[in-house]
Structures are given as structure tokens and as C-alpha cells.
Write an enzyme that holds these catalytic residues in place. Structure first.
Site, PDB file in Angstrom:
ATOM      1  N   ASP A  66       0.139   6.301 -28.704  1.00 56.97           N
ATOM      2  CA  ASP A  66       0.620   5.025 -28.175  1.00 56.97           C
ATOM      3  C   ASP A  66       1.524   4.350 -29.207  1.00 56.97           C
ATOM      4  OD1 ASP A  66       0.930   2.871 -26.490  1.00 56.97           O
ATOM      5  OD2 ASP A  66      -1.211   2.425 -26.294  1.00 56.97           O
ATOM      6  N   GLU A  71      -4.375  -0.050 -22.259  1.00 64.13           N
ATOM      7  CA  GLU A  71      -4.224   0.652 -23.544  1.00 64.13           C
ATOM      8  C   GLU A  71      -5.524   0.610 -24.345  1.00 64.13           C
ATOM      9  OE1 GLU A  71       0.567   0.083 -24.379  1.00 64.13           O
ATOM     10  OE2 GLU A  71      -0.816  -1.433 -25.092  1.00 64.13           O
ATOM     11  N   LYS A  96       7.800  -1.881 -37.941  1.00 58.42           N
ATOM     12  CA  LYS A  96       6.518  -2.388 -37.409  1.00 58.42           C
ATOM     13  C   LYS A  96       5.448  -2.532 -38.491  1.00 58.42           C
ATOM     14  CE  LYS A  96       7.940  -1.894 -32.996  1.00 58.42           C
ATOM     15  NZ  LYS A  96       7.378  -1.006 -32.018  1.00 58.42           N
TER      16      LYS A  96
HETATM   17  O1  5RP Z   1       1.681  -2.145 -26.730  1.00 61.60           O
HETATM   18  C1  5RP Z   1       2.635  -1.713 -26.133  1.00 61.60           C
HETATM   19  C2  5RP Z   1       2.818  -1.914 -24.679  1.00 61.60           C
HETATM   20  O2  5RP Z   1       1.860  -2.769 -24.152  1.00 61.60           O
HETATM   21  C3  5RP Z   1       3.670  -0.933 -26.829  1.00 61.60           C
HETATM   22  O3  5RP Z   1       3.091   0.217 -27.340  1.00 61.60           O
HETATM   23  C4  5RP Z   1       4.260  -1.767 -27.934  1.00 61.60           C
HETATM   24  O4  5RP Z   1       4.773  -2.944 -27.365  1.00 61.60           O
HETATM   25  C5  5RP Z   1       5.374  -1.025 -28.683  1.00 61.60           C
HETATM   26  O5  5RP Z   1       6.444  -0.835 -27.819  1.00 61.60           O
HETATM   27  P1  5RP Z   1       7.807  -0.171 -28.257  1.00 61.60           P
HETATM   28  O6  5RP Z   1       7.520   1.245 -28.582  1.00 61.60           O
HETATM   29  O7  5RP Z   1       8.701  -0.345 -27.046  1.00 61.60           O
HETATM   30  O8  5RP Z   1       8.349  -0.928 -29.450  1.00 61.60           O
END
Ligand code: 5RP
Length: 227
Positions: A85, A107, A125
Site C-alpha cells: 500500500d 486499508e 513522504k
Molecule cells: O492512503 C492512501 C489512500 O487512502 C494512499 O496510499 C496514500 O494517500 C498515498 O497515495 P499516493 O501514492 O497517491 O501518494
């Protein structure tokens, strides 16, 4: 490399951890989209066989199904071997904020059913402390304005997640309120406080829930082991 290229790098890299026969949790978001595309490609080419995907959103379910990946409902499997994820923020001690894509509830349920959880992120991140990214909380529609008002009174600077001029609806038809906290000193007590407020179904604080993180960097993918 720009942020999207880093997301693609980590998304593709993570597929190396999916082996034939596994039950795999498929996350949500733009980084996961690259992972699911690559997984679909390898399934079509016969490089990965007999996998079952358990998805964390209707969006990912559609993408995976379109690519020919077999999908099962979470209640039709007794475990998940590995969930991959994305995440919105990961602190030095591997705590996370998720839900930027609005899928936090499913999730977290899929993560809880998983033997291993891997997050795939670009290097932006990684943070020292959580909180610069607005913390999502999922609330049921009934009485949601009262929950919003309570959060405002507590100084948590809530805003409604919007979809155009309508409030955003999750896959469970709930709303999302984003809390603009700046810095979270004690994520555990905040998570405990929020989850006990009637009307809040789940929060985007994912504490002690990840095993490995693949970070997309300018020097290639880097793997971090949390526990
Ligand atoms: O938690 C999430 C969705 O609910 C995503 O995993 C999180 O927002 C990261 O997203 P991205 O890969 O588009 O930056």
C-alpha cells in the site's frame, strides 16, 4: 526524477516481493496504481501465477479486474500473505498517516488481516514527525456536523474532504474530515482520543502496522525494515 517517476520506481520494485500462489492485499493511490499495473503485466505474461488480490477500494478493484487479476472479497479469504500500500507520511519510528486517497478504513481492515505489510512511497513522504499532512478521519454521515464542531472546538482545524461541490463519500458512503494539526506530538493518544469520539469510524493514523517500506529515491529504490 520527478515525484511521479519515483512513485513508478517504488511501485514496480514492490512487485518483486509478490510470489506465485500468494494472497495479496492491494492498496490504493497513485503509487499503488503503478504496482497494480506491473502486477497485471506479470500475471498476463505468466511470470506470476495463481495469485488472489484483496483490494482496499473499489478503484483498485476495478483496475485489478480490468488487468485480469483474480480478486476475492476480504471475507472470502482467511488471511492475506502480503499487503502493498502507499502512505502519505512515515515518521522516523515508522508510524504513518494514510487516507489521502480516501480509502483509510478498508486499508486498515486489509492491513490488520495481513501477515506482512509493505508501504511504497517516494522519498518526500519520509518525515521526522507526523502531522504536516492533514490527518483524515472517516465519519458516518449521521450527526457528522456535530463531530466536525467538536473537532473544531478542540483546535484540530477540521475541513471537509470535498469532491467538487459535494462532500467526498468513501466506499462505505461515509464522509472524511481532514485535521490540519501541523505536528503530532503523541500519535498514540491522539488515535485513542479520536477513535473514542462517537461518529468517527476510523482515523488515518496507522501505528505499528508496517513491516517494510520501499522508498523511491534518486539513487534507486531503498528498503527500510520497520519490524
Ligand atoms: O492512503 C492512501 C489512500 O487512502 C494512499 O496510499 C496514500 O494517500 C498515498 O497515495 P499516493 O501514492 O497517491 O501518494
Amino acid at each position: 526524477m520527478d515525484q511521479n517517476a519515483l512513485k513508478e520506481q517504488t511501485g514496480k520494485e514492490s512487485v518483486k516481493y509478490i510470489k506465485s500462489g500468494m494472497i495479496v492485499g492491494l492498496g490504493t493511490g497513485s503509487t499503488v496504481k503503478y504496482m497494480v499495473d506491473e502486477l497485471g503485466k506479470q500475471v498476463q505474461e505468466g511470470k506470476i501465477k495463481d495469485i488472489i488480490g484483496v483490494t482496499t477500494s473499489s478503484r483498485t478493484a476495478k483496475q485489478a479486474t480490468d488487468l485480469g487479476i483474480t480478486i476475492k472479497d476480504i471475507d472470502d479469504v482467511d488471511h492475506i500473505d502480503l499487503t502493498i500500500d502507499g502512505a502519505d507520511e512515515i515518521s522516523d519510528d515508522f508510524q504513518g498517516i494514510k487516507g489521502g486517497g480516501g480509502a483509510l478504513l478498508w486499508e486498515k481492515i486489509v492491513a490488520n488481516a495481513s501477515n506482512k505489510v509493505m508501504w511504497i512511497v517516494d522519498e518526500s513522504k519520509l518525515v521526522h514527525k507526523l502531522g504536516a499532512f492533514p490527518l483524515p478521519v472517516e465519519v458516518i454521515p449521521f450527526g457528522a456536523q456535530h463531530v466536525f464542531n467538536r473537532l473544531e472546538k478542540k483546535g484540530y482545524k477540521p475541513t471537509w474532504r470535498m469532491d467538487g461541490d459535494q462532500k467526498y463519500r468513501t466506499d462505505e458512503n461515509n464522509y472524511i474530515i481532514d485535521l490540519h494539526l501541523g505536528e503530532i506530538d503523541d500519535p498514540k493518544s491522539l488515535a485513542d482520543e479520536l477513535i473514542h469520539m462517537v461518529g468517527i469510524v476510523e482515523t488515518g493514523l496507522f501505528l505499528n502496522r508496517v513491516n517494510d517500506v520501499i522508498v523511491g529515491t534518486q539513487n534507486g529504490p531503498k528498503v527500510l525494515h520497520a519490524r
